[in-house]
Scaffold this active site. Structure first.
Site, PDB file in Angstrom:
ATOM      1  N   PRO A 137      -8.822 -28.921  -3.439  1.00  0.00           N
ATOM      2  CA  PRO A 137      -9.567 -28.738  -2.188  1.00  0.00           C
ATOM      3  C   PRO A 137      -9.035 -27.554  -1.370  1.00  0.00           C
ATOM      4  O   PRO A 137      -9.804 -26.820  -0.765  1.00  0.00           O
ATOM      5  CB  PRO A 137      -9.351 -30.062  -1.453  1.00  0.00           C
ATOM      6  N   THR A 167     -15.272 -29.153 -13.815  1.00  0.00           N
ATOM      7  CA  THR A 167     -16.395 -29.286 -14.746  1.00  0.00           C
ATOM      8  C   THR A 167     -16.124 -30.412 -15.745  1.00  0.00           C
ATOM      9  O   THR A 167     -15.049 -30.464 -16.354  1.00  0.00           O
ATOM     10  CB  THR A 167     -16.587 -27.954 -15.508  1.00  0.00           C
ATOM     11  N   ASP A 249      -8.228 -15.524 -18.960  1.00  0.00           N
ATOM     12  CA  ASP A 249      -8.482 -14.257 -19.678  1.00  0.00           C
ATOM     13  C   ASP A 249      -9.337 -14.516 -20.923  1.00  0.00           C
ATOM     14  O   ASP A 249     -10.198 -13.707 -21.286  1.00  0.00           O
ATOM     15  CB  ASP A 249      -7.164 -13.628 -20.165  1.00  0.00           C
ATOM     16  N   GLN A 345     -38.773 -12.358  -7.273  1.00  0.00           N
ATOM     17  CA  GLN A 345     -39.581 -11.371  -6.558  1.00  0.00           C
ATOM     18  C   GLN A 345     -40.834 -10.998  -7.356  1.00  0.00           C
ATOM     19  O   GLN A 345     -41.924 -10.870  -6.800  1.00  0.00           O
ATOM     20  CB  GLN A 345     -38.718 -10.120  -6.284  1.00  0.00           C
ATOM     21  N   PHE A 347     -42.389 -12.828  -9.446  1.00  0.00           N
ATOM     22  CA  PHE A 347     -43.297 -13.976  -9.383  1.00  0.00           C
ATOM     23  C   PHE A 347     -43.897 -14.178  -7.988  1.00  0.00           C
ATOM     24  O   PHE A 347     -44.823 -14.967  -7.823  1.00  0.00           O
ATOM     25  CB  PHE A 347     -42.559 -15.265  -9.777  1.00  0.00           C
ATOM     26  N   GLY A 348     -43.325 -13.521  -6.989  1.00  0.00           N
ATOM     27  CA  GLY A 348     -43.831 -13.677  -5.622  1.00  0.00           C
ATOM     28  C   GLY A 348     -43.727 -15.125  -5.164  1.00  0.00           C
ATOM     29  O   GLY A 348     -42.746 -15.812  -5.457  1.00  0.00           O
ATOM     30  N   GLU A 372     -14.707 -20.024 -12.390  1.00  0.00           N
ATOM     31  CA  GLU A 372     -13.774 -19.227 -13.214  1.00  0.00           C
ATOM     32  C   GLU A 372     -13.371 -17.919 -12.527  1.00  0.00           C
ATOM     33  O   GLU A 372     -13.207 -16.881 -13.184  1.00  0.00           O
ATOM     34  CB  GLU A 372     -14.338 -18.981 -14.609  1.00  0.00           C
ATOM     35  N   THR A 374     -14.132 -16.059  -8.542  1.00  0.00           N
ATOM     36  CA  THR A 374     -15.297 -15.458  -7.888  1.00  0.00           C
ATOM     37  C   THR A 374     -15.420 -13.982  -8.282  1.00  0.00           C
ATOM     38  O   THR A 374     -14.468 -13.384  -8.807  1.00  0.00           O
ATOM     39  CB  THR A 374     -15.138 -15.531  -6.355  1.00  0.00           C
TER      40      THR A 374
HETATM   41  N1  CAA Z   1      -1.778 -13.215 -17.903  1.00  0.00           N
HETATM   42  C1  CAA Z   1      -0.446 -13.470 -17.873  1.00  0.00           C
HETATM   43  N2  CAA Z   1       0.287 -13.436 -16.731  1.00  0.00           N
HETATM   44  C2  CAA Z   1      -0.375 -13.133 -15.589  1.00  0.00           C
HETATM   45  C3  CAA Z   1      -1.757 -12.870 -15.551  1.00  0.00           C
HETATM   46  C4  CAA Z   1      -2.466 -12.907 -16.779  1.00  0.00           C
HETATM   47  N3  CAA Z   1      -3.761 -12.641 -16.830  1.00  0.00           N
HETATM   48  N4  CAA Z   1      -2.128 -12.611 -14.283  1.00  0.00           N
HETATM   49  C5  CAA Z   1      -1.022 -12.706 -13.515  1.00  0.00           C
HETATM   50  N5  CAA Z   1       0.040 -13.006 -14.315  1.00  0.00           N
HETATM   51  C6  CAA Z   1       1.423 -13.168 -13.921  1.00  0.00           C
HETATM   52  C7  CAA Z   1       1.925 -11.936 -13.132  1.00  0.00           C
HETATM   53  O1  CAA Z   1       2.450 -10.964 -14.012  1.00  0.00           O
HETATM   54  C8  CAA Z   1       3.016 -12.540 -12.256  1.00  0.00           C
HETATM   55  O2  CAA Z   1       4.149 -12.735 -13.070  1.00  0.00           O
HETATM   56  P1  CAA Z   1       5.659 -12.820 -12.472  1.00  0.00           P
HETATM   57  O3  CAA Z   1       5.796 -14.149 -11.840  1.00  0.00           O
HETATM   58  O4  CAA Z   1       6.505 -12.687 -13.688  1.00  0.00           O
HETATM   59  O5  CAA Z   1       5.803 -11.686 -11.514  1.00  0.00           O
HETATM   60  C9  CAA Z   1       2.444 -13.912 -11.935  1.00  0.00           C
HETATM   61  O6  CAA Z   1       1.522 -14.232 -12.977  1.00  0.00           O
HETATM   62  C10 CAA Z   1       1.742 -13.972 -10.601  1.00  0.00           C
HETATM   63  O7  CAA Z   1       0.703 -13.033 -10.607  1.00  0.00           O
HETATM   64  P2  CAA Z   1       0.037 -12.475  -9.273  1.00  0.00           P
HETATM   65  O8  CAA Z   1       1.118 -11.940  -8.372  1.00  0.00           O
HETATM   66  O9  CAA Z   1      -1.053 -11.545  -9.660  1.00  0.00           O
HETATM   67  O10 CAA Z   1      -0.518 -13.828  -8.641  1.00  0.00           O
HETATM   68  P3  CAA Z   1      -1.393 -14.107  -7.327  1.00  0.00           P
HETATM   69  O11 CAA Z   1      -0.886 -15.331  -6.695  1.00  0.00           O
HETATM   70  O12 CAA Z   1      -1.480 -12.867  -6.490  1.00  0.00           O
HETATM   71  O13 CAA Z   1      -2.839 -14.498  -7.908  1.00  0.00           O
HETATM   72  C11 CAA Z   1      -4.984 -14.254  -8.907  1.00  0.00           C
HETATM   73  C12 CAA Z   1      -3.507 -13.846  -8.860  1.00  0.00           C
HETATM   74  C13 CAA Z   1      -5.596 -13.302  -9.944  1.00  0.00           C
HETATM   75  C14 CAA Z   1      -5.716 -14.128  -7.601  1.00  0.00           C
HETATM   76  C15 CAA Z   1      -5.093 -15.736  -9.424  1.00  0.00           C
HETATM   77  O14 CAA Z   1      -4.632 -16.631  -8.452  1.00  0.00           O
HETATM   78  C16 CAA Z   1      -6.488 -16.093  -9.860  1.00  0.00           C
HETATM   79  O15 CAA Z   1      -6.910 -15.766 -10.979  1.00  0.00           O
HETATM   80  N6  CAA Z   1      -7.293 -16.796  -9.005  1.00  0.00           N
HETATM   81  C17 CAA Z   1      -8.598 -17.258  -9.390  1.00  0.00           C
HETATM   82  C18 CAA Z   1      -8.499 -18.615 -10.005  1.00  0.00           C
HETATM   83  C19 CAA Z   1      -9.734 -19.031 -10.743  1.00  0.00           C
HETATM   84  O16 CAA Z   1     -10.300 -18.276 -11.520  1.00  0.00           O
HETATM   85  N7  CAA Z   1     -10.134 -20.284 -10.517  1.00  0.00           N
HETATM   86  C20 CAA Z   1     -11.230 -20.848 -11.201  1.00  0.00           C
HETATM   87  C21 CAA Z   1     -10.798 -22.138 -11.852  1.00  0.00           C
HETATM   88  S1  CAA Z   1     -11.585 -22.506 -13.335  1.00  0.00           S
HETATM   89  C22 CAA Z   1     -13.009 -23.180 -12.868  1.00  0.00           C
HETATM   90  O17 CAA Z   1     -13.802 -22.539 -12.245  1.00  0.00           O
HETATM   91  C23 CAA Z   1     -13.164 -24.598 -13.169  1.00  0.00           C
HETATM   92  C24 CAA Z   1     -14.320 -24.987 -13.937  1.00  0.00           C
HETATM   93  O18 CAA Z   1     -14.299 -26.135 -14.376  1.00  0.00           O
HETATM   94  C25 CAA Z   1     -15.497 -24.114 -14.202  1.00  0.00           C
END
Ligand code: CAA
Length: 392
Positions: A137, A167, A249, A345, A347-348, A372, A374
């Site tokens: 939340p 999900t 990823d 649009q 389809f109006g 996943e 925004t």
């Molecule tokens: N692969 C491996 N390591 C990674 C990485 C990646 N892709 N991205 C970041 N890291 C590592 C960084 O290197 C860093 O490592 P260290 O601790 O060694 O320094 C660490 O992770 C922290 O990285 P950031 O400083 O970039 O972290 P942040 O707090 O600033 O956040 C963010 C990064 C990209 C905003 C992340 O929080 C994020 O992806 N947020 C979005 C979350 C999301 O997608 N949620 C959706 C959930 S899934 C869903 O929707 C559910 C469903 O059921 C459909």
């Protein structure tokens, strides 16, 4: 003298015969099993258990599970092909079918052989669902803000907290839960666990009433003193954040392909309607204002698909695809929103009423810009990869 014979092509857009057959299978499935149910399941928020069972039977569920564990061992590209077709049928039903990848990937990426043998093969034996318990939340985009805790007590962890917007959670047999094992360590204090949903203290709090993709169960789930064996921990304590990021990823190109499927469905409806709808004595397709909309839709859908395929291809080569996955997710989600809005649009007035299919597609498209990560989070990831590229 032949000058080209020895040159290996460096790039190819041609699908293999197997990939074409898989795409055809998924398309036929979408046409026969998904589309006829899409409107009704959307209106009444029906969990598509029957369609999921059929998808499981024909091999369209869990295509990514490795051969060593009894799976088909297909790649991200095959996942993208399936995702586009199923979501062309209905992204609510399609998401319910493909979302197992989110739940299972943490086990595949970070689980031991023993953990993989425990949790993965049952997904192949029966149409069992698993979920990805990351969002809370008060911790959506900011994963490091997760408040759910897991406290080690002997051979067990005790989990307390709640997850939001999960999900399939209301239907899942288990989920991967990301919890804090060290409050002071921020993202480095997060740890991943497999939690069976029938464990004492796990409660589905609410099935959420969504704007679109209504056939997918999206639930809030609570954990009160839930005891899980330490053997359910994935990786080491503190590795949860990176497991979650690596999972995303891998899953974003498939999800982005679902957005392409929704956009393509809207485009096809718009083209057909523009040919048939006569105004000012001619089909509206003859109006430049309409055919420019259609031309942009076509080009953007194609570009979105190519980004999805590129990211998927990189993952299949074993490369890190953080940047390309976010390109694909950002562009495909925004394209789906634009294309479906423009289809309404075209389809109006008819586009705005439920009797015509594009109204649902526009509602469905919106979710791709949110789940996943925004579209804004994808931009953040892209910008970080440009300005602060990571070496791993
Ligand atoms: N692969 C491996 N390591 C990674 C990485 C990646 N892709 N991205 C970041 N890291 C590592 C960084 O290197 C860093 O490592 P260290 O601790 O060694 O320094 C660490 O992770 C922290 O990285 P950031 O400083 O970039 O972290 P942040 O707090 O600033 O956040 C963010 C990064 C990209 C905003 C992340 O929080 C994020 O992806 N947020 C979005 C979350 C999301 O997608 N949620 C959706 C959930 S899934 C869903 O929707 C559910 C469903 O059921 C459909």
């Amino acid at each position: 003298m032949a000058t080209t014979a020895a040159i290996e092509p460096g790039i190819s857009f041609a699908l293999t015969e197997e990939q074409r057959a898989l795409r055809e299978l998924a398309h036929e499935f979408a046409e026969k099993e998904i589309r006829p149910k899409a409107a009704e399941y959307d209106e009444h928020q029906i969990h598509p258990a029957d369609v999921i069972a059929k998808a499981h039977e024909v091999g369209l569920m869990n295509p990514h599970l490795p051969e060593e564990l009894g799976g088909a061992g297909l790649g991200a590209l095959e996942g993208a092909l399936i995702g586009e077709e199923l979501c062309w049928g209905c992204s609510g039903i399609g998401t319910s079918i493909v979302a197992n990848i989110l739940g299972a990937l943490p086990v595949l990426l970070a689980g031991t052989d023993e953990q993989q043998r425990e949790w993965v093969p049952p997904l192949l034996e029966e149409p069992i669902l698993c979920s990805f318990g990351l969002t809370e939340p008060n911790a959506g985009s900011d994963v490091s803000g997760i408040q759910t805790t897991a406290v080690r007590m002997g051979d067990e962890y005790v989990i307390n907290g709640s997850k939001m917007f999960i999900t399939n959670a209301g239907q899942a047999a288990w989920l991967t839960v990301f919890a804090s094992t060290d409050k002071d360590a921020g993202h480095r204090g997060l740890t991943a666990f497999v939690v069976p949903t029938d464990a004492d203290g796990v409660t589905i709090e609410k099935h959420l009433d969504k704007m679109g993709q209504r056939a997918t169960d999206t639930s809030a789930i609570a954990f009160q003193d839930v005891q899980v064996p330490a053997a359910n921990r994935l990786g080491e304590e503190g590795e949860g954040f990176k497991i979650a990021m690596r999972t995303l990823d891998h899953t974003r190109p498939g999800t982005a392909s679902g957005a392409v499927g929704v956009a393509r469905a809207a485009f096809e409806h718009a083209v057909e309607y523009a040919r048939e709808r006569v105004q000012f004595g001619q089909p509206i397709a003859m109006n430049q204002g309409v055919n420019f909309l259609i031309a942009d839709m076509a080009a953007e859908i194609e570009a979105a698909r190519l980004l999805c395929w590129q990211a998927a291809w990189m993952l299949d080569q074993g490369e890190r695809a953080t940047l390309q996955s976010s390109y694909a997710k950002r562009f495909a989600a925004d394209t789906a929103m634009k294309v479906t809005t423009d289809a309404v649009q075209v389809f109006g007035g008819y586009g705005y009423i439920k009797e015509f299919p594009v109204e649902k597609l526009m509602r469905d498209a919106k979710l791709f810009q949110i789940y996943e990560g925004t579209s804004q989070i994808q931009r953040l990831v892209i910008a970080r990869e440009i300005f602060l590229p990571r070496g791993d």
